[in-house]
Enzyme design. Structure first.
Site, mmCIF file in Angstrom:
data_model
loop_
_atom_site.group_PDB
_atom_site.id
_atom_site.type_symbol
_atom_site.label_atom_id
_atom_site.label_comp_id
_atom_site.label_asym_id
_atom_site.label_seq_id
_atom_site.Cartn_x
_atom_site.Cartn_y
_atom_site.Cartn_z
ATOM 1 N N LYS A 140 0.814 -0.679 0.471
ATOM 2 C CA LYS A 140 0.148 -0.191 0.398
ATOM 3 C C LYS A 140 1.068 0.779 -0.210
ATOM 4 C CE LYS A 140 -3.276 -2.766 -0.010
ATOM 5 N NZ LYS A 140 -4.066 -3.463 1.399
HETATM 6 C C1 LIG Z 1 -5.249 -5.093 1.441
HETATM 7 C C2 LIG Z 1 -6.326 -5.012 1.446
HETATM 8 C C3 LIG Z 1 -7.157 -4.919 2.878
HETATM 9 C C4 LIG Z 1 -6.794 -5.467 3.974
HETATM 10 O O1 LIG Z 1 -5.309 -5.217 4.143
HETATM 11 P P1 LIG Z 1 -4.995 -5.965 5.586
HETATM 12 O O2 LIG Z 1 -3.525 -5.167 5.536
HETATM 13 O O3 LIG Z 1 -3.465 -6.884 4.268
HETATM 14 O O4 LIG Z 1 -5.435 -6.785 6.535
HETATM 15 C C5 LIG Z 1 -8.808 -5.408 2.547
HETATM 16 N N1 LIG Z 1 -9.237 -4.251 1.423
HETATM 17 C C6 LIG Z 1 -8.749 -4.185 0.585
HETATM 18 C C7 LIG Z 1 -9.257 -3.373 -0.789
HETATM 19 C C8 LIG Z 1 -7.606 -4.455 0.340
HETATM 20 O O5 LIG Z 1 -6.564 -3.722 -0.762
#
Ligand SMILES: *Cc1c(COP(=O)(O)O)cnc(C)c1O
Length: 408
Positions: free
Chosen positions: A208
């Site tokens: 991210k």
């Molecule tokens: C990355 C992501 C998540 C989950 O996040 P984590 O930190 O990996 O638990 C949930 N929804 C979307 C759309 C994502 O891209």
């Protein structure tokens, strides 16, 4: 040969399997997403490691305050992952058995799973053909007396149509939980994502915009939601004075069934340091997207991701689509060819209700959301991350042009 370029394979006849494997290991596959950690990040983490508190300390508060400020929300509550943050938001919205929440099939499964964690039912509605975000009118059609929440996702970093979702929510008394795990730093009609929906969820997974290793955050303007989020994060234990006793300092009360979903000071130190580069990261991603648009605009059979006017796109992903059926290119073949050229392309996402759990345990069937299902067959996520060098961007462009000209 420059660092980072794929090496030519050694002649096959004379190689052992071990040598082949080592050649492959040295061939750098450019991933679709990757974190960047700089020396200042490392120093920030080391400082916490040398301090009194590794968790439940002052750096958590500082990171929460910084994220709240960055997105323009009154409250921010940190969690151990984006998934934990989603779960907490669904809890804070009051969902339980018998309730329904409407969401998109074109997301990571965690969005819908968070509804299941609370014993409620996810209901999938179709997406808009341009942005691939949950379609507000499709969502509105699925509202029933049992609906409590809508979970739009800002797919790839393009904000969902939040005005429309908030209008539906007003009409039916629903909570909007925006999954903005792709969209830290995005804006919608000049307003920052994070301060628009009733609750907004972010992830700090390394792919991210900023990372804490694992981590997540919910931002909200509602004090009641913020309180429930904090209680849920810590075993269901109340923080409020009214649940304490000045004569018994050890006394506390657990009033809900919560979890340990805390994010440590170690992770928050990394996040605070990373957050200082958020705007630079967003600008770099936008520049890469711009370069891709220019390079791919005229390629046969390739459709670039859409951007509506009035939004700032956060460009978490750059998902191109094959223009079928006119070109009839086989997506699997295109992906194979791109990977053979060192591009670690991926697909976002398999429609959530296609997964065996959703089919076998919840009885869902393909055909529910035809726009999303058609898009799924066309999507390919190209490398897109703020740490990409210009040589890497150009490498993607050459490989994509090569494959599309050959296959079209
Ligand atoms: C990355 C992501 C998540 C989950 O996040 P984590 O930190 O990996 O638990 C949930 N929804 C979307 C759309 C994502 O891209």
């Amino acid at each position: 040969m420059a660092e980072g370029e794929p090496k030519a394979a050694a002649p096959l006849a004379s190689t052992t399997l071990a040598l082949e494997a080592s050649v492959q290991a040295r061939t750098p596959m450019l991933p679709y997403g990757r974190h960047t950690v700089v020396e200042a990040d490392i120093q920030a983490v080391v400082e916490v490691l040398r301090s009194e508190r590794l968790t439940q300390g002052p750096v958590v508060d500082a990171f929460e305050a910084a994220v709240a400020e960055a997105v323009g929300a009154r409250y921010a509550v940190a969690f151990s992952s984006g998934t934990a943050a989603l779960h907490a938001a669904v809890f804070a919205a009051g969902l339980g058995p018998g309730d329904e929440a409407i969401t998109t099939p074109l997301t990571f499964c965690a969005t819908a799973n968070s509804v299941l964690y609370q014993g409620a039912q996810p209901v999938f509605a179709d997406v808009c053909p341009d942005t691939l975000n949950l379609d507000p009118s499709e969502a509105a059609r699925r509202v029933t007396p049992r609906t409590k929440a809508i979970l739009p996702v800002d797919y790839a970093g393009h904000p969902a149509d939040l005005d429309a979702f908030l209008a539906v929510a007003d009409r039916h008394g629903l909570v909007i939980i925006e999954d903005a795990c792709h969209a830290l730093g995005a804006t919608f009609k000049g307003k920052r994502v994070g301060g628009l929906s009733h609750m907004t969820v972010f992830s700090f997974h390394p792919v991210k915009h900023i990372t804490t290793g694992e981590g997540g955050m919910v931002t909200t303007d509602h004090q009641g939601f913020a309180r429930r989020l904090r209680v849920f994060r810590q075993h269901g234990i109340e923080e409020d004075e009214r649940h304490r006793d000045p004569h018994r300092p050890w006394y506390y009360e657990m009033t809900e069934l919560g979890y340990n979903y805390r994010l440590s000071d170690i992770g928050c130190a990394l996040g605070l340091s990373q957050l200082t580069r958020l705007q630079a990261n967003l600008e770099r991603r936008a520049a890469i997207a711009q370069r891709y648009h220019e390079a791919f605009g005229s390629l046969p059979g390739l459709r670039c991701p859409a951007q509506r006017s009035g939004v700032r796109h956060a460009w978490h992903l750059y998902p191109i689509r094959l223009e079928s059926p006119t070109h009839g290119m086989d997506r699997a073949k295109v992906i194979h060819e791109l990977r053979a050229r060192g591009l670690g392309v991926s697909v976002h996402f398999i429609p959530v209700y296609w997964h065996p759990y959703y089919r076998q345990r919840l009885g869902m069937r393909p055909g529910l959301c035809p726009v999303a299902e058609d898009a799924y067959h066309q999507l390919i996520s190209l490398p897109m991350f703020h740490g990409m060098g210009q040589d890497e961007v150009e490498r993607v462009i050459v490989a994509v042009a090569d494959v599309f000209r050959a296959l079209a």
